[in-house]
Structures are given as structure tokens and as C-alpha cells.
Design a protein around this motif. Structure first.
Motif, PDB file in Angstrom:
ATOM      1  N   GLN A   1       0.829  -1.200   0.000  1.00 60.33           N
ATOM      2  CA  GLN A   1       0.000   0.000   0.000  1.00 60.33           C
ATOM      3  C   GLN A   1       0.867   1.254   0.000  1.00 60.33           C
ATOM      4  O   GLN A   1       1.988   1.261   0.506  1.00 60.33           O
ATOM      5  CB  GLN A   1      -0.933   0.005   1.210  1.00 60.33           C
ATOM      6  CG  GLN A   1      -1.970  -1.113   1.193  1.00 60.33           C
ATOM      7  CD  GLN A   1      -2.892  -1.048   2.393  1.00 60.33           C
ATOM      8  OE1 GLN A   1      -3.391   0.021   2.751  1.00 60.33           O
ATOM      9  NE2 GLN A   1      -3.123  -2.200   3.014  1.00 60.33           N
ATOM     10  N   ASP A   2       0.327   2.317  -0.538  1.00 56.98           N
ATOM     11  CA  ASP A   2       1.054   3.579  -0.638  1.00 56.98           C
ATOM     12  C   ASP A   2       1.316   4.143   0.756  1.00 56.98           C
ATOM     13  O   ASP A   2       0.402   4.259   1.575  1.00 56.98           O
ATOM     14  CB  ASP A   2       0.228   4.568  -1.458  1.00 56.98           C
ATOM     15  CG  ASP A   2       1.081   5.650  -2.088  1.00 56.98           C
ATOM     16  OD1 ASP A   2       2.313   5.494  -2.104  1.00 56.98           O
ATOM     17  OD2 ASP A   2       0.513   6.653  -2.562  1.00 56.98           O
ATOM     18  N   GLY A   3       2.558   4.492   1.020  1.00 49.56           N
ATOM     19  CA  GLY A   3       2.903   5.057   2.312  1.00 49.56           C
ATOM     20  C   GLY A   3       2.980   4.042   3.435  1.00 49.56           C
ATOM     21  O   GLY A   3       2.847   4.398   4.612  1.00 49.56           O
TER      22      GLY A   3
ATOM     23  N   ASP B   1      -6.575   3.916   9.337  1.00 51.82           N
ATOM     24  CA  ASP B   1      -6.264   3.843   7.903  1.00 51.82           C
ATOM     25  C   ASP B   1      -4.802   4.159   7.596  1.00 51.82           C
ATOM     26  O   ASP B   1      -4.494   4.784   6.571  1.00 51.82           O
ATOM     27  CB  ASP B   1      -7.180   4.781   7.103  1.00 51.82           C
ATOM     28  CG  ASP B   1      -8.635   4.347   7.181  1.00 51.82           C
ATOM     29  OD1 ASP B   1      -8.879   3.127   7.286  1.00 51.82           O
ATOM     30  OD2 ASP B   1      -9.520   5.226   7.162  1.00 51.82           O
ATOM     31  N   VAL B   2      -3.899   3.758   8.462  1.00 49.47           N
ATOM     32  CA  VAL B   2      -2.468   3.865   8.177  1.00 49.47           C
ATOM     33  C   VAL B   2      -1.937   2.451   7.974  1.00 49.47           C
ATOM     34  O   VAL B   2      -2.038   1.614   8.869  1.00 49.47           O
ATOM     35  CB  VAL B   2      -1.713   4.559   9.326  1.00 49.47           C
ATOM     36  CG1 VAL B   2      -0.212   4.523   9.063  1.00 49.47           C
ATOM     37  CG2 VAL B   2      -2.181   5.995   9.494  1.00 49.47           C
ATOM     38  N   PRO B   3      -1.393   2.149   6.800  1.00 53.05           N
ATOM     39  CA  PRO B   3      -0.877   0.794   6.542  1.00 53.05           C
ATOM     40  C   PRO B   3       0.431   0.554   7.296  1.00 53.05           C
ATOM     41  O   PRO B   3       1.497   1.014   6.880  1.00 53.05           O
ATOM     42  CB  PRO B   3      -0.672   0.769   5.026  1.00 53.05           C
ATOM     43  CG  PRO B   3      -0.445   2.202   4.657  1.00 53.05           C
ATOM     44  CD  PRO B   3      -1.253   3.018   5.621  1.00 53.05           C
TER      45      PRO B   3
ATOM     46  N   ASN C   1       5.313   9.630   2.860  1.00 46.90           N
ATOM     47  CA  ASN C   1       5.694   8.584   1.911  1.00 46.90           C
ATOM     48  C   ASN C   1       4.559   8.180   0.985  1.00 46.90           C
ATOM     49  O   ASN C   1       4.687   7.213   0.243  1.00 46.90           O
ATOM     50  CB  ASN C   1       6.229   7.377   2.662  1.00 46.90           C
ATOM     51  CG  ASN C   1       7.626   7.613   3.194  1.00 46.90           C
ATOM     52  OD1 ASN C   1       8.611   7.452   2.484  1.00 46.90           O
ATOM     53  ND2 ASN C   1       7.717   8.029   4.455  1.00 46.90           N
ATOM     54  N   VAL C   2       3.446   8.889   1.015  1.00 49.05           N
ATOM     55  CA  VAL C   2       2.347   8.617   0.102  1.00 49.05           C
ATOM     56  C   VAL C   2       2.690   9.176  -1.271  1.00 49.05           C
ATOM     57  O   VAL C   2       3.126  10.321  -1.378  1.00 49.05           O
ATOM     58  CB  VAL C   2       1.036   9.249   0.621  1.00 49.05           C
ATOM     59  CG1 VAL C   2      -0.042   9.208  -0.462  1.00 49.05           C
ATOM     60  CG2 VAL C   2       0.570   8.542   1.870  1.00 49.05           C
TER      61      VAL C   2
ATOM     62  N   ILE D   1      11.740  -4.691   4.501  1.00 44.95           N
ATOM     63  CA  ILE D   1      11.486  -3.760   3.406  1.00 44.95           C
ATOM     64  C   ILE D   1      11.208  -4.506   2.107  1.00 44.95           C
ATOM     65  O   ILE D   1      10.450  -4.027   1.246  1.00 44.95           O
ATOM     66  CB  ILE D   1      12.678  -2.794   3.242  1.00 44.95           C
ATOM     67  CG1 ILE D   1      12.742  -1.836   4.435  1.00 44.95           C
ATOM     68  CG2 ILE D   1      12.585  -2.011   1.939  1.00 44.95           C
ATOM     69  CD1 ILE D   1      14.020  -1.019   4.513  1.00 44.95           C
ATOM     70  N   GLN D   2      11.785  -5.690   1.961  1.00 43.38           N
ATOM     71  CA  GLN D   2      11.557  -6.480   0.749  1.00 43.38           C
ATOM     72  C   GLN D   2      10.085  -6.829   0.544  1.00 43.38           C
ATOM     73  O   GLN D   2       9.689  -7.229  -0.561  1.00 43.38           O
ATOM     74  CB  GLN D   2      12.383  -7.768   0.798  1.00 43.38           C
ATOM     75  CG  GLN D   2      13.876  -7.551   0.625  1.00 43.38           C
ATOM     76  CD  GLN D   2      14.673  -8.834   0.729  1.00 43.38           C
ATOM     77  OE1 GLN D   2      14.123  -9.936   0.684  1.00 43.38           O
ATOM     78  NE2 GLN D   2      15.983  -8.705   0.867  1.00 43.38           N
ATOM     79  N   ASN D   3       9.270  -6.671   1.564  1.00 38.11           N
ATOM     80  CA  ASN D   3       7.832  -6.918   1.438  1.00 38.11           C
ATOM     81  C   ASN D   3       7.081  -5.698   0.914  1.00 38.11           C
ATOM     82  O   ASN D   3       5.856  -5.674   0.931  1.00 38.11           O
ATOM     83  CB  ASN D   3       7.262  -7.348   2.784  1.00 38.11           C
ATOM     84  CG  ASN D   3       7.729  -8.727   3.201  1.00 38.11           C
ATOM     85  OD1 ASN D   3       7.096  -9.729   2.919  1.00 38.11           O
ATOM     86  ND2 ASN D   3       8.882  -8.768   3.887  1.00 38.11           N
ATOM     87  N   GLY D   4       7.821  -4.703   0.459  1.00 40.77           N
ATOM     88  CA  GLY D   4       7.214  -3.574  -0.231  1.00 40.77           C
ATOM     89  C   GLY D   4       7.045  -2.321   0.599  1.00 40.77           C
ATOM     90  O   GLY D   4       6.488  -1.324   0.103  1.00 40.77           O
ATOM     91  N   PHE D   5       7.490  -2.297   1.830  1.00 41.28           N
ATOM     92  CA  PHE D   5       7.254  -1.147   2.696  1.00 41.28           C
ATOM     93  C   PHE D   5       8.000   0.089   2.198  1.00 41.28           C
ATOM     94  O   PHE D   5       9.133   0.018   1.731  1.00 41.28           O
ATOM     95  CB  PHE D   5       7.666  -1.466   4.137  1.00 41.28           C
ATOM     96  CG  PHE D   5       6.757  -2.455   4.792  1.00 41.28           C
ATOM     97  CD1 PHE D   5       5.586  -2.035   5.410  1.00 41.28           C
ATOM     98  CD2 PHE D   5       7.044  -3.812   4.770  1.00 41.28           C
ATOM     99  CE1 PHE D   5       4.731  -2.946   6.006  1.00 41.28           C
ATOM    100  CE2 PHE D   5       6.196  -4.740   5.354  1.00 41.28           C
ATOM    101  CZ  PHE D   5       5.029  -4.298   5.972  1.00 41.28           C
ATOM    102  N   ASP D   6       7.327   1.228   2.329  1.00 39.61           N
ATOM    103  CA  ASP D   6       7.911   2.496   1.886  1.00 39.61           C
ATOM    104  C   ASP D   6       8.771   3.151   2.962  1.00 39.61           C
ATOM    105  O   ASP D   6       9.566   4.049   2.659  1.00 39.61           O
ATOM    106  CB  ASP D   6       6.799   3.476   1.484  1.00 39.61           C
ATOM    107  CG  ASP D   6       6.027   2.992   0.277  1.00 39.61           C
ATOM    108  OD1 ASP D   6       6.662   2.456  -0.653  1.00 39.61           O
ATOM    109  OD2 ASP D   6       4.786   3.127   0.256  1.00 39.61           O
ATOM    110  N   ALA D   7       8.582   2.757   4.215  1.00 39.49           N
ATOM    111  CA  ALA D   7       9.342   3.357   5.307  1.00 39.49           C
ATOM    112  C   ALA D   7       9.502   2.342   6.423  1.00 39.49           C
ATOM    113  O   ALA D   7       8.687   1.418   6.568  1.00 39.49           O
ATOM    114  CB  ALA D   7       8.652   4.617   5.832  1.00 39.49           C
TER     115      ALA D   7
END
Length: 266
Positions: free
Chosen positions: A27-29, A68-70, A265-266, A111-117
Motif C-alpha cells: 500500500q502507498d505510504g 487507515d495507516v498501513p 511517503n504517500v 522492506i523487501q515486502n514492499g514497505f515504503d518506510a
């Protein structure tokens, strides 16, 4: 038990499936939170798991306030860098380089699971410089934003207003940590009668005085140079009410930080 609530929170890495973690990370951010504690002596009235238990609880307090914060929270890293406590026994400490490598590996693979931060949330003063270093070593090798904070340094001005002790009373195992433990796990708090630790007595006025006053000069001393019991401060001034208020303040402040990181980070 430390993990007796696994699976009860949607944001808890250990209770999620691999695909669920990937969905949040994509998800974004999205934000990965890594709590870092320690297993070390806390005098004769608090358990050695105190730092790990409290940092996990502070992260939980923040997550409860999010909407609603991923975000996903890893299991806590329970062993910290605590060579200064070894003389009292009861302490399990990693070498600086080993803990640094452990945190770097956890962050990189997370982070390899797609996390932006990724945000390291620290619960032990001895980990502070190490986590600051890891923010840089991980940050330079990834496109994700990397941050670190020590929870008891958040909102220190607001917490300062709650204290009933002078500076030094909220040191290791003192009013601050004992109040939180009375609020969160009173079953793990020993008899406080005659359990006051020695007041903080740092030779250099620029050095740290307690958890809310970290000082401007770093100095290494074995903890037995400060205390005969292993505690410093005033645990007899602690109360569950103060602990609940501290938990609420830190929960609010840490939640605000998580929202800010997400939005950036969105």
C-alpha cells in the motif's frame, strides 16, 4: 507471556500470513515498525524484560490511535546493547556489531515486502547511538525512508510536568519505568518498600541525569559505579495513575509520528 496476544491485532507481523504482510507493504505510504528493547537488570523490583515489554506496549498504544495507516509491527528485538549492566547479572547483551547487523538484516528483509518506510522504536538508552547508526547504514542501501526514535524521549516536556521527583528520580528503574510497569504489568513489580535506588550522580554536569534528561556528553561507566542495587531514581514515587498518563502521552506522540511518516511517503 510476551507473545500471548499474537494474532489479535491486524498490524502484528507475527500473527499475519505472508500474503497479508505483502498486502499491507504494497500500500502507498506503508510503514514497518521495529521495536527494540533489551533484557537487563532493573534493580530488585522490576523484571529484566522491562525495556522490551515497555517499548512493545508504547508501540501498541500508538497503533491503537491510528486509522487507515498501513503499518505492520515486527516482534520486538528483545536483546539490546547492555554491557554496562553485566556486572549485576541477569543481563543478556549482544555485541554492538552483532546487534547492528541483526537490526540491519531485519530492516532489509522487512522492506523487501514492499514497505515504503521503516521506523525503529527504541526502549533502551544504551541502544540509542547504535540505532542512529543503523538508520544511516540501512538508509543508504534502500529507497525506503528509514527513521529511528527512543520512545521515552518523545514528549519529554509533557511528561516532565507529571513527575513528582526532581531530575534524577526518573532514571533507570525509577519513577518513570516503575509507573509504566505498575500500569501495564503490576504482577511483575516487586515490593517497593525501601527500594529507592541511589540518586543519579554523574560527575559531569553535561552528562545525562535521567531518562528525560539525556545530557549533551556521552560517557561510559559500568552501572555499579552509579548504584549498589542496579536501580537509579525513585521507584517508591511511582504510581499506576502516572503510568497510564505517560502511556497515553507517548501513545499520542508516537501515533502522530507514524501518521507523519505515512503522509510523507504517500
Amino acid at each position: 507471556m510476551l507473545y500471548d496476544t499474537i494474532g489479535q491485532r491486524e498490524s502484528e507481523w507475527a500473527g499475519m500470513t505472508a500474503s497479508e504482510i505483502g498486502e499491507v507493504g504494497g500500500q502507498d505510504g506503508s510503514l514497518l515498525v521495529i521495536p527494540v528493547g533489551s533484557v537487563e537488570q532493573h534493580g530488585n523490583h522490576l523484571p529484566v524484560i522491562t525495556d522490551t515489554l515497555l517499548v512493545e506496549a508504547m508501540v501498541d498504544a500508538a497503533i491503537e490511535r491510528l486509522d487507515d495507516v498501513p503499518v505492520v509491527v515486527t516482534p520486538p528485538v528483545w536483546s539490546g546493547f547492555s554491557p554496562h549492566h553485566l556486572s549485576f547479572g541477569g543481563t543478556l547483551s549482544l555485541e554492538f556489531a552483532n546487534l547492528r547487523a541483526t537490526l540491519e538484516d531485519i530492516a532489509h528483509t522487512g522492506i523487501q515486502n514492499g514497505f515504503d518506510a521503516v521506523l525503529f522504536v527504541n526502549g533502551h538508552g544504551g541502544n540509542g547511538p547504535l540505532i542512529n547508526a543503523v538508520v544511516s547504514t540501512v538508509g543508504v542501501d534502500t529507497d525506503a525512508e528509514v527513521l529511528g526514535t527512543t520512545y521515552f524521549q518523545l514528549a519529554s516536556d509533557r511528561i516532565e510536568e507529571l513527575r513528582t521527583t526532581d531530575t534524577g528520580g526518573m532514571a533507570h528503574g525509577g519513577e518513570f519505568e516503575t509507573s509504566l510497569m505498575l500500569a501495564l504489568r503490576p504482577d511483575l513489580v516487586g515490593d517497593l518498600a525501601d527500594r529507592d535506588g541511589e540518586p543519579m550522580d554523574e560527575h559531569y554536569e553535561w552528562g545525562g541525569q535521567d531518562l528525560l534528561d539525556g545530557g549533551n556528553v556521552a560517557v561510559y561507566r559500568s552501572f555499579d559505579a552509579y548504584s549498589e542495587s542496579g536501580a537509579i531514581g525513585t521507584p517508591t514515587a511511582a504510581s499506576a495513575e502516572t503510568g497510564e498518563r505517560i502511556r497515553s502521552i507517548i501513545g499520542e506522540e508516537l501515533a502522530a509520528l507514524l501518521v507523519a511518516v505515512h503522509e510523507n511517503n504517500v
